[in-house]
Design a protein around this motif. Structure first.
Motif, PDB file in Angstrom:
ATOM      1  N   GLY A  67       0.793  -1.220   0.000  1.00 10.26           N
ATOM      2  CA  GLY A  67       0.000   0.000   0.000  1.00 10.26           C
ATOM      3  C   GLY A  67       0.825   1.269   0.000  1.00 10.26           C
ATOM      4  O   GLY A  67       0.300   2.353  -0.269  1.00 10.26           O
ATOM      5  N   ASP A  71       2.777   5.312  -6.806  1.00 11.28           N
ATOM      6  CA  ASP A  71       2.149   5.178  -8.117  1.00 11.28           C
ATOM      7  C   ASP A  71       2.789   6.151  -9.097  1.00 11.28           C
ATOM      8  O   ASP A  71       2.880   7.360  -8.819  1.00 11.28           O
ATOM      9  CB  ASP A  71       0.647   5.453  -8.031  1.00 11.28           C
ATOM     10  CG  ASP A  71      -0.105   4.322  -7.353  1.00 11.28           C
ATOM     11  OD1 ASP A  71       0.151   3.160  -7.690  1.00 11.28           O
ATOM     12  OD2 ASP A  71      -0.934   4.615  -6.465  1.00 11.28           O
ATOM     13  N   THR A  96       2.380  10.295  -8.313  1.00 11.35           N
ATOM     14  CA  THR A  96       1.383  10.856  -7.410  1.00 11.35           C
ATOM     15  C   THR A  96       1.650  10.396  -5.978  1.00 11.35           C
ATOM     16  O   THR A  96       2.400   9.454  -5.734  1.00 11.35           O
ATOM     17  CB  THR A  96      -0.042  10.439  -7.806  1.00 11.35           C
ATOM     18  OG1 THR A  96      -0.143   9.001  -7.774  1.00 11.35           O
ATOM     19  CG2 THR A  96      -0.393  10.950  -9.189  1.00 11.35           C
ATOM     20  N   PRO A  98      -0.667   9.916  -2.174  1.00  9.66           N
ATOM     21  CA  PRO A  98      -1.987   9.997  -1.540  1.00  9.66           C
ATOM     22  C   PRO A  98      -2.049  11.139  -0.532  1.00  9.66           C
ATOM     23  O   PRO A  98      -1.046  11.502   0.079  1.00  9.66           O
ATOM     24  CB  PRO A  98      -2.123   8.636  -0.840  1.00  9.66           C
ATOM     25  CG  PRO A  98      -0.715   8.199  -0.591  1.00  9.66           C
ATOM     26  CD  PRO A  98       0.094   8.727  -1.745  1.00  9.66           C
ATOM     27  N   ASN A 101      -6.308  11.009   4.815  1.00  7.87           N
ATOM     28  CA  ASN A 101      -7.746  11.020   5.103  1.00  7.87           C
ATOM     29  C   ASN A 101      -8.616  11.327   3.887  1.00  7.87           C
ATOM     30  O   ASN A 101      -9.732  11.808   4.027  1.00  7.87           O
ATOM     31  CB  ASN A 101      -8.077  12.035   6.209  1.00  7.87           C
ATOM     32  CG  ASN A 101      -8.306  11.364   7.537  1.00  7.87           C
ATOM     33  OD1 ASN A 101      -8.445  10.153   7.616  1.00  7.87           O
ATOM     34  ND2 ASN A 101      -8.326  12.147   8.600  1.00  7.87           N
ATOM     35  N   ALA A 102      -8.098  11.085   2.701  1.00  5.80           N
ATOM     36  CA  ALA A 102      -8.862  11.396   1.498  1.00  5.80           C
ATOM     37  C   ALA A 102      -8.599  10.327   0.442  1.00  5.80           C
ATOM     38  O   ALA A 102      -7.574   9.648   0.463  1.00  5.80           O
ATOM     39  CB  ALA A 102      -8.485  12.771   0.962  1.00  5.80           C
ATOM     40  N   SER A 103      -9.523  10.200  -0.490  1.00  4.10           N
ATOM     41  CA  SER A 103      -9.309   9.305  -1.625  1.00  4.10           C
ATOM     42  C   SER A 103      -8.518  10.005  -2.721  1.00  4.10           C
ATOM     43  O   SER A 103      -8.170   9.395  -3.724  1.00  4.10           O
ATOM     44  CB  SER A 103     -10.654   8.826  -2.175  1.00  4.10           C
ATOM     45  OG  SER A 103     -11.450   9.936  -2.574  1.00  4.10           O
ATOM     46  N   TYR A 104      -8.233  11.271  -2.513  1.00  2.00           N
ATOM     47  CA  TYR A 104      -7.558  12.106  -3.513  1.00  2.00           C
ATOM     48  C   TYR A 104      -6.052  11.818  -3.535  1.00  2.00           C
ATOM     49  O   TYR A 104      -5.436  11.590  -2.497  1.00  2.00           O
ATOM     50  CB  TYR A 104      -7.800  13.579  -3.165  1.00  2.00           C
ATOM     51  CG  TYR A 104      -7.125  14.571  -4.071  1.00  2.00           C
ATOM     52  CD1 TYR A 104      -7.562  14.787  -5.372  1.00  2.00           C
ATOM     53  CD2 TYR A 104      -6.036  15.314  -3.624  1.00  2.00           C
ATOM     54  CE1 TYR A 104      -6.946  15.705  -6.198  1.00  2.00           C
ATOM     55  CE2 TYR A 104      -5.408  16.238  -4.439  1.00  2.00           C
ATOM     56  CZ  TYR A 104      -5.875  16.430  -5.723  1.00  2.00           C
ATOM     57  OH  TYR A 104      -5.256  17.332  -6.545  1.00  2.00           O
ATOM     58  N   THR A 105      -5.475  11.821  -4.728  1.00  3.55           N
ATOM     59  CA  THR A 105      -4.025  11.743  -4.865  1.00  3.55           C
ATOM     60  C   THR A 105      -3.528  13.020  -5.538  1.00  3.55           C
ATOM     61  O   THR A 105      -4.179  13.555  -6.438  1.00  3.55           O
ATOM     62  CB  THR A 105      -3.593  10.522  -5.706  1.00  3.55           C
ATOM     63  OG1 THR A 105      -4.197  10.595  -6.997  1.00  3.55           O
ATOM     64  CG2 THR A 105      -3.974   9.230  -5.022  1.00  3.55           C
ATOM     65  N   ASP A 227      -2.435  17.535   3.624  1.00  2.43           N
ATOM     66  CA  ASP A 227      -2.740  16.460   4.571  1.00  2.43           C
ATOM     67  C   ASP A 227      -3.643  16.898   5.726  1.00  2.43           C
ATOM     68  O   ASP A 227      -4.173  16.035   6.447  1.00  2.43           O
ATOM     69  CB  ASP A 227      -1.445  15.862   5.139  1.00  2.43           C
ATOM     70  CG  ASP A 227      -0.772  14.897   4.176  1.00  2.43           C
ATOM     71  OD1 ASP A 227      -1.402  14.523   3.176  1.00  2.43           O
ATOM     72  OD2 ASP A 227       0.399  14.537   4.411  1.00  2.43           O
ATOM     73  N   TYR A 230      -8.570  17.970   5.098  1.00  2.00           N
ATOM     74  CA  TYR A 230      -9.798  17.227   5.414  1.00  2.00           C
ATOM     75  C   TYR A 230     -10.371  17.696   6.754  1.00  2.00           C
ATOM     76  O   TYR A 230     -11.577  17.888   6.892  1.00  2.00           O
ATOM     77  CB  TYR A 230      -9.505  15.729   5.458  1.00  2.00           C
ATOM     78  CG  TYR A 230     -10.701  14.885   5.844  1.00  2.00           C
ATOM     79  CD1 TYR A 230     -11.620  14.465   4.880  1.00  2.00           C
ATOM     80  CD2 TYR A 230     -10.912  14.502   7.161  1.00  2.00           C
ATOM     81  CE1 TYR A 230     -12.719  13.693   5.231  1.00  2.00           C
ATOM     82  CE2 TYR A 230     -12.013  13.735   7.528  1.00  2.00           C
ATOM     83  CZ  TYR A 230     -12.903  13.337   6.561  1.00  2.00           C
ATOM     84  OH  TYR A 230     -13.993  12.576   6.921  1.00  2.00           O
TER      85      TYR A 230
END
Length: 305
Positions: A67, A71, A96, A98, A101-105, A227, A230
């Motif tokens: 994990g 990427d 990229t 991550p 606390n977000a799905s955003y990259t 970071d 959120y």
């Protein structure tokens, strides 16, 4: 016996977890501009070998879980065959990271290198030796040297985004590659006199003490900016604004550096989205700074007013 077997499997899985490599690279090799004189299978094989080279090699001494792998995308666009299994190409590199606390990259790297000349015979091993970067054939070694260079730039940018100056060891490895790069009349991109937008100048800018504020800006932007957005968007934007102030100081000292151009290529769309949610005065300040530093995207930032 069953318990012993279970522990053995668990141990093997733990070992594989610890030994996971650093990158999750997607590689594309396209050769639409090459005629039928070259068998297209060559480029399929090359794509597979580059994928293995990037993803299966250990680039750091740190332990990565699956994990945690970075990427990234490598697009090698082969534009010309010059004979003797030698090709000219451009290389687009993207990476990229991550956001907590977000799905955003967020993009930490997005650059194109137009000066990649290399020799490749199908199924030849892609080798890279940090102690002998030039190898036996400069044109053969130039491909892996270029790939390794960008791997270390990616690693440096990623580590910088998590800890202040955390990327220094990897930027220095990119510098070592530059200083010992393959040399030849058809090879370009490694030397200062070959232009102001190449591999030499990117690593030079990154490690130049004159631009040391860039590293603090990377940390502020990502770890203390994105970071925390959120939980506290205003606090996150404030840190990103502070990062931009540091970059503005670099711009005022030395306008049009490759380092800032590379940063804004990766971040322009994101910055527009971040500050579109800001109060009017904050929007105006951000717009003014960004238009000064990133002229190619000035019209985009004008939307913030």
């Amino acid at each position: 016996m069953r318990k012993t077997f279970f522990l053995l499997i668990l141990g093997l899985c733990s070992h594989l977890l610890v030994q996971a490599q650093e990158l999750r690279a997607t590689v594309s090799v396209v050769a639409n501009q090459i005629g039928t004189a070259v068998d297209r299978k060559v480029f399929v094989t090359l794509q597979n070998q580059i994928t293995e080279f990037l993803n299966n090699r250990r680039w750091t001494e740190d332990s990565y879980s699956q994990g945690e792998r970075i990427d990234c995308n490598f697009l090698l666009n082969v534009t010309q065959s010059v004979g003797n299994n030698t090709y000219k190409a451009s290389l687009t590199v993207q990476a990229t990271r991550p956001v907590f606390n977000a799905s955003y990259t967020t993009s930490v790297m997005n650059t194109m290198d137009n000066n990649v000349t290399f020799k490749y015979v199908e199924f030849q091993q892609l080798e890279f030796n940090e102690n002998r970067i030039g190898g036996n054939d400069a044109l053969v070694s130039n491909l892996t040297a270029t790939l390794a260079y960008y791997v270390y730039i990616i690693l440096g940018m990623d580590y910088d985004s998590f800890s202040l100056r955390g990327g220094d060891p990897y930027f220095k490895k990119a510098q070592v590659i530059t200083n010992n790069a393959p040399d030849g009349k058809d090879i370009a991109g490694w030397k200062a006199f070959e232009g102001n937008r190449n591999r030499y100048w990117l690593q030079d800018n990154i490690l130049n003490s004159k631009y040391s504020r860039f590293h603090e800006a990377m940390y502020l932007y990502h770890r203390q900016g994105l970071d925390v957005m959120y939980d506290d968007p205003a606090k996150g934007r404030a840190s990103i604004n502070n990062a931009l102030q540091l970059l503005l100081a670099i711009h005022e000292d030395t306008p049009n550096t490759m380092l800032l151009a590379t940063f804004f290529t990766a971040k322009s769309d994101e910055l527009l989205k971040i500050f579109s949610q800001a109060p009017p005065q904050e929007k105006q300040r951000a717009s003014a700074m960004l238009q000064r530093m990133d002229v190619p995207n000035a019209q985009k930032y004008a939307q913030l007013k």
